[in-house]
Design a protein around this motif. Structure first.
Motif, PDB file in Angstrom:
ATOM      1  N   VAL A 250       0.832  -1.207   0.000  1.00 50.36           N
ATOM      2  CA  VAL A 250       0.000   0.000   0.000  1.00 50.36           C
ATOM      3  C   VAL A 250       0.862   1.251   0.000  1.00 50.36           C
ATOM      4  O   VAL A 250       0.620   2.210  -0.749  1.00 50.36           O
ATOM      5  CB  VAL A 250      -0.952   0.003   1.215  1.00 50.36           C
ATOM      6  CG1 VAL A 250      -1.630   1.358   1.363  1.00 50.36           C
ATOM      7  CG2 VAL A 250      -1.991  -1.100   1.075  1.00 50.36           C
ATOM      8  N   TRP A 253       2.462   1.955  -3.248  1.00 54.28           N
ATOM      9  CA  TRP A 253       1.449   2.509  -4.157  1.00 54.28           C
ATOM     10  C   TRP A 253       1.258   4.002  -3.897  1.00 54.28           C
ATOM     11  O   TRP A 253       1.158   4.801  -4.830  1.00 54.28           O
ATOM     12  CB  TRP A 253       0.132   1.755  -3.961  1.00 54.28           C
ATOM     13  CG  TRP A 253      -0.984   2.181  -4.864  1.00 54.28           C
ATOM     14  CD1 TRP A 253      -1.288   1.672  -6.093  1.00 54.28           C
ATOM     15  CD2 TRP A 253      -1.958   3.211  -4.605  1.00 54.28           C
ATOM     16  NE1 TRP A 253      -2.390   2.326  -6.619  1.00 54.28           N
ATOM     17  CE2 TRP A 253      -2.810   3.269  -5.731  1.00 54.28           C
ATOM     18  CE3 TRP A 253      -2.184   4.078  -3.546  1.00 54.28           C
ATOM     19  CZ2 TRP A 253      -3.880   4.168  -5.808  1.00 54.28           C
ATOM     20  CZ3 TRP A 253      -3.238   4.978  -3.624  1.00 54.28           C
ATOM     21  CH2 TRP A 253      -4.068   5.014  -4.748  1.00 54.28           C
ATOM     22  N   THR A 284       0.026  -4.165  -6.080  1.00 52.67           N
ATOM     23  CA  THR A 284      -1.003  -3.285  -5.514  1.00 52.67           C
ATOM     24  C   THR A 284      -1.583  -2.413  -6.617  1.00 52.67           C
ATOM     25  O   THR A 284      -0.836  -1.850  -7.418  1.00 52.67           O
ATOM     26  CB  THR A 284      -0.417  -2.373  -4.410  1.00 52.67           C
ATOM     27  OG1 THR A 284       0.241  -3.176  -3.426  1.00 52.67           O
ATOM     28  CG2 THR A 284      -1.518  -1.554  -3.741  1.00 52.67           C
ATOM     29  N   LEU A 286      -5.507   0.013  -7.684  1.00 51.00           N
ATOM     30  CA  LEU A 286      -6.873   0.447  -7.366  1.00 51.00           C
ATOM     31  C   LEU A 286      -7.818  -0.184  -8.388  1.00 51.00           C
ATOM     32  O   LEU A 286      -7.807   0.190  -9.557  1.00 51.00           O
ATOM     33  CB  LEU A 286      -6.968   1.975  -7.425  1.00 51.00           C
ATOM     34  CG  LEU A 286      -8.326   2.581  -7.059  1.00 51.00           C
ATOM     35  CD1 LEU A 286      -8.631   2.359  -5.584  1.00 51.00           C
ATOM     36  CD2 LEU A 286      -8.341   4.078  -7.381  1.00 51.00           C
ATOM     37  N   TYR A 311      -9.580   5.079  -0.161  1.00 49.91           N
ATOM     38  CA  TYR A 311      -9.143   4.191  -1.236  1.00 49.91           C
ATOM     39  C   TYR A 311      -9.332   2.738  -0.800  1.00 49.91           C
ATOM     40  O   TYR A 311      -9.060   2.375   0.356  1.00 49.91           O
ATOM     41  CB  TYR A 311      -7.669   4.434  -1.573  1.00 49.91           C
ATOM     42  CG  TYR A 311      -7.383   5.808  -2.117  1.00 49.91           C
ATOM     43  CD1 TYR A 311      -7.457   6.075  -3.491  1.00 49.91           C
ATOM     44  CD2 TYR A 311      -7.021   6.854  -1.275  1.00 49.91           C
ATOM     45  CE1 TYR A 311      -7.188   7.332  -3.993  1.00 49.91           C
ATOM     46  CE2 TYR A 311      -6.752   8.123  -1.768  1.00 49.91           C
ATOM     47  CZ  TYR A 311      -6.838   8.349  -3.134  1.00 49.91           C
ATOM     48  OH  TYR A 311      -6.562   9.603  -3.628  1.00 49.91           O
ATOM     49  N   LEU A 313      -7.901  -0.785  -2.082  1.00 48.24           N
ATOM     50  CA  LEU A 313      -6.890  -1.340  -2.976  1.00 48.24           C
ATOM     51  C   LEU A 313      -6.873  -2.860  -2.941  1.00 48.24           C
ATOM     52  O   LEU A 313      -7.171  -3.476  -1.907  1.00 48.24           O
ATOM     53  CB  LEU A 313      -5.488  -0.828  -2.588  1.00 48.24           C
ATOM     54  CG  LEU A 313      -5.242   0.675  -2.571  1.00 48.24           C
ATOM     55  CD1 LEU A 313      -3.810   0.966  -2.173  1.00 48.24           C
ATOM     56  CD2 LEU A 313      -5.556   1.293  -3.934  1.00 48.24           C
ATOM     57  N   THR A 315      -4.189  -5.604  -2.835  1.00 42.35           N
ATOM     58  CA  THR A 315      -2.760  -5.639  -2.508  1.00 42.35           C
ATOM     59  C   THR A 315      -2.404  -6.944  -1.810  1.00 42.35           C
ATOM     60  O   THR A 315      -3.195  -7.478  -1.028  1.00 42.35           O
ATOM     61  CB  THR A 315      -2.362  -4.448  -1.608  1.00 42.35           C
ATOM     62  OG1 THR A 315      -0.942  -4.478  -1.375  1.00 42.35           O
ATOM     63  CG2 THR A 315      -3.095  -4.486  -0.271  1.00 42.35           C
TER      64      THR A 315
END
Length: 504
Positions: A250, A253, A284, A286, A311, A313, A315
Motif C-alpha cells: 500500500v 502505491w 497493488t 486500485l 481508497y 486497494l 494488494t
C-alpha cells in the motif's frame, strides 16, 4: 490777456491728468478678473488632473491662490483604493487567498527585509529507514507544507544505502546497530541542526527480518532502538518495527501515485505497482471493477484514508517470492538443512558455475549441472514449481491497467539491456520472455554480467505470466526513480507517519 490764457492752459492740463488716471484704473481691474477666471477654469479642467496629482515644481508659485478644489485631487474617491487592501488583507479562514502573482512578491519582500516571519509555508523533514533483506537504505525527505489541508510539496530527497541487510547480522546484532549508526551520520549532515529535535527518525524492516526467527529479529530491533536513542533526532513511539507485507504494498502505491501526480487529481485515475524485493514481492492497484474485489480473498483488500479520500486497494505481499529468496527456492535450498555440506544445483545456472551465496545470514553452496542440460525450457520448469499455485491472479490485470515495476524488475532489465539505466523505460511482458530465452541459451556470454541472470529473467517472466496473469502485451513502466525520488514504500510510510493513513 496773459492771465486768462494761463488759467485756460492749467484747466486743460488738469482735465488730461484726470482722463489718464481713469484709463489706468480701468485697465487694472479688467486684467485681474481675467486672471482669476483663467485660473479657476484651469483648476477644474478634468484632463489636467494627472498634472495636479504629479505637480511640477513651477506650479507652486507663491502668488497662486489655494482653492478648495485642489485638495480633492489628493484624496481620490474611495472606489479607487478599496480593491488594494482587499487583495492583501484576506479573510482569516482562507489560507492562500491571493493568486501566485501577488503571493510571490510579498514573500520576497518579507525575506529580503528580514522582518517577522509571516510566510505561511512550513518546512519540515522526515527520516525513514528501509531495512530490507539485501541492504539498509536511508531516505531523508524535505517537505514544504503550503496548505494544511492539501498534500505537502516534496522539495528533495537524500538517499543512501549500505550492504548487507540487517538480517545478515542475526548472530551479531551490535554490527546491525553500527550499520544504522553509519547512516545516521549522513542524516546529521543533511538536516539542519536547528531541526534535529523535531525531525522524526523511523525504521521499518521488511522481508529480511520477517524470515528470521523471532528472537533473532527482536535482538536486532532492540539494538537499533538503542542507536536511535543516542541520536539527536526525535524518536517517536514504535519507531523501530517489522512492517507487514500488506502495508509495504500500500505504501509503495502511495509513493508512486504521489510522485506521478495522481493523488493530486480527483479523477481517481491511478497506476498500479509491482515491487520485486530480495525476500518478498508485492502487487497493488486500485480496482476499476467490483469483480476484482469480490473474487479476491478478503485479506487482499486494503482500505485507507488519505487527504479526505478513501481508497480500496487490491494488494498482497508474497513472502519468500522476492528475487533472492526465489533463487534459493528454485535451487531447493530455502529452508533446507545441512548447508555445510550440501551443494544445490540448477539448470538455470552455467554448467561450470560453482559459488557460495549468502542470504539472510546463511551461506549456500550452489552450482550448475556440469554433465547435464541447461537452457530456458528446463529453467522455466524449475521456476514454475516456486510460482504455481502460490500466486493469486487478480481478475483485472488482464485489462488495460497501467503498472509501474521497480526494484529488481528494473535492475534486471538494465543488466540485460532491455532498458537504458539512466532513465528507465516501458517494456512489454513478452520482452522479459524474449530476453530470458536469449540469456539462458547463451549463459556463457552473459555470465560476466551475472551468473544468475538466466534464472532471474525466467523467474520474472514466470511470475508476471503464470503468477499474476499478465498478458504478453501488457506494458510495464520500469523506473528506479520518479521525479528524482526513489520508487519505494519509504515515502508512503513517511506520509503514514505524518498523516496516519489508517490502513486496515
Amino acid at each position: 490777456m496773459a492771465a486768462p490764457s494761463l488759467i485756460l492752459t492749467f484747466t486743460v492740463w488738469l482735465l488730461a491728468e484726470s482722463l489718464l488716471t481713469e484709463a489706468t484704473y480701468y485697465r487694472h481691474h479688467r486684467y485681474v478678473p481675467h486672471f482669476y477666471r483663467y485660473r479657476e477654469h484651469s483648476a477644474n479642467t478634468e484632463n489636467l488632473l494627472p498634472e495636479v496629482s504629479n505637480p511640477a515644481p513651477e506650479v507652486t508659485q507663491p502668488r497662486v491662490p489655494t482653492y478648495p478644489e485642489i485638495p480633492e485631487v489628493f484624496h481620490p474617491v474611495p472606489e479607487v483604493i478599496h480593491p488594494i487592501p482587499e487583495a492583501f488583507n484576506p479573510v482569516p479562514e482562507v489560507v492562500h487567498p491571493a493568486p501566485e502573482p501577488y503571493q510571490t512578491p510579498e514573500v520576497q519582500e518579507l525575506v529580503a527585509g528580514a522582518s517577522s516571519p509571516v510566510n505561511m509555508s512550513r518546512v519540515f523533514y522526515g527520516i525513514m529507514f528501509d531495512a530490507g533483506s539485501t541492504g539498509s537504505r536511508i531516505h531523508i525527505y524535505k517537505f514544504i507544507q503550503k496548505d494544511p489541508v492539501e498534500l505537502p510539496v516534496l522539495d528533495n530527497e537524500m538517499y543512501h544505502a549500505v550492504k548487507p541487510g540487517l538480517s545478515a547480522y542475526k548472530d551479531n546484532p551490535e554490527e546491525a546497530g553500527n550499520s544504522i549508526r553509519q547512516l545516521l551520520k549522513i542524516a546529521k549532515k543533511t538536516v539542519p541542526e536547528d531541526d534535529w529535535k523535531r525531525t522524526p527518525v523511523v525504521l521499518k524492516a521488511t522481508a529480511g527480518l520477517r524470515l528470521l526467527p523471532e528472537d533473532k529479529a527482536k535482538a536486532i530491533l532492540t539494538e537499533v532502538k538503542d542507536v536511535f536513542a543516542e541520536s539527536p533526532f526525535f524518536v517517536p513511539n514504535n519507531s523501530v518495527s517489522i512492517m507487514n507485507g500488506a502495508r509495504e504494498g500500500v505504501l509503495a502505491w502511495v509513493t508512486v501515485n504521489f510522485l506521478t501526480g495522481h493523488l493530486y487529481s480527483n479523477t481517481r485515475r491511478t497506476v498500479g505497482i509491482l515491487d520485486l524485493g530480495g525476500g518478498s514481492t508485492q502487487i497493488t492497484f486500485l480496482p476499476k471493477s467490483k469483480k476484482t474485489i469480490q473474487s479476491a480473498p478478503p485479506s487482499y483488500i486494503a482500505n485507507f484514508n488519505l487527504f479526505q479520500n478513501t481508497y480500496q486497494l487490491y494488494t498482497h505481499s508474497y513472502l519468500g517470492n522476492g528475487l533472492f529468496a526465489a533463487r534459493l527456492a528454485t535451487l531447493g535450498a530455502l529452508g533446507a538443512d545441512g548447508l555445510d555440506w550440501k551443494v544445490f544445483t540448477s539448470s538455470c545456472l552455467p554448467k561450470k558455475f560453482r559459488e557460495e551465496v549468502a542470504f539472510g545470514g546463511d551461506t549456500y553452496k550452489v552450482s550448475g549441472i556440469p554433465d547435464g542440460y541447461a537452457g530456458y525450457k528446463l529453467c522455466y520448469y524449475e521456476v514454475m514449481k516456486v510460482i504455481k499455485g502460490k500466486v493469486h491472479q487478480p481478475y483485472e490485470v488482464k485489462g488495460s491497467s497501467v503498472f509501474y515495476a521497480f526494484s529488481h524488475y528494473y535492475d534486471r532489465a538494465v543488466e540485460s539491456g532491455l532498458i537504458d539505466g539512466s532513465r528507465g523505460g516501458a517494456v512489454e511482458v513478452r520482452d522479459f520472455k524474449k530476453r530470458a530465452k536469449e540469456v539462458c541459451n547463451k549463459m556463457t556470454k552473459y555470465r560476466a554480467i551475472s551468473p544468475f541472470l538466466c534464472m532471474d529473467l525466467t523467474y520474472i517472466t514466470c511470475l508476471l505470466k503464470e503468477g499474476f496473469g499478465f498478458k504478453d502485451s501488457t506494458v510495464l513502466q520500469l523506473a528506479k526513480k520518479v521525479n528524482n525520488v526513489e520508487t519505494s514504500w519509504a515515502l508512503g510510510a513517511t506520509f503514514d507517519y505524518f498523516r496516519n493513513l489508517n490502513i486496515h
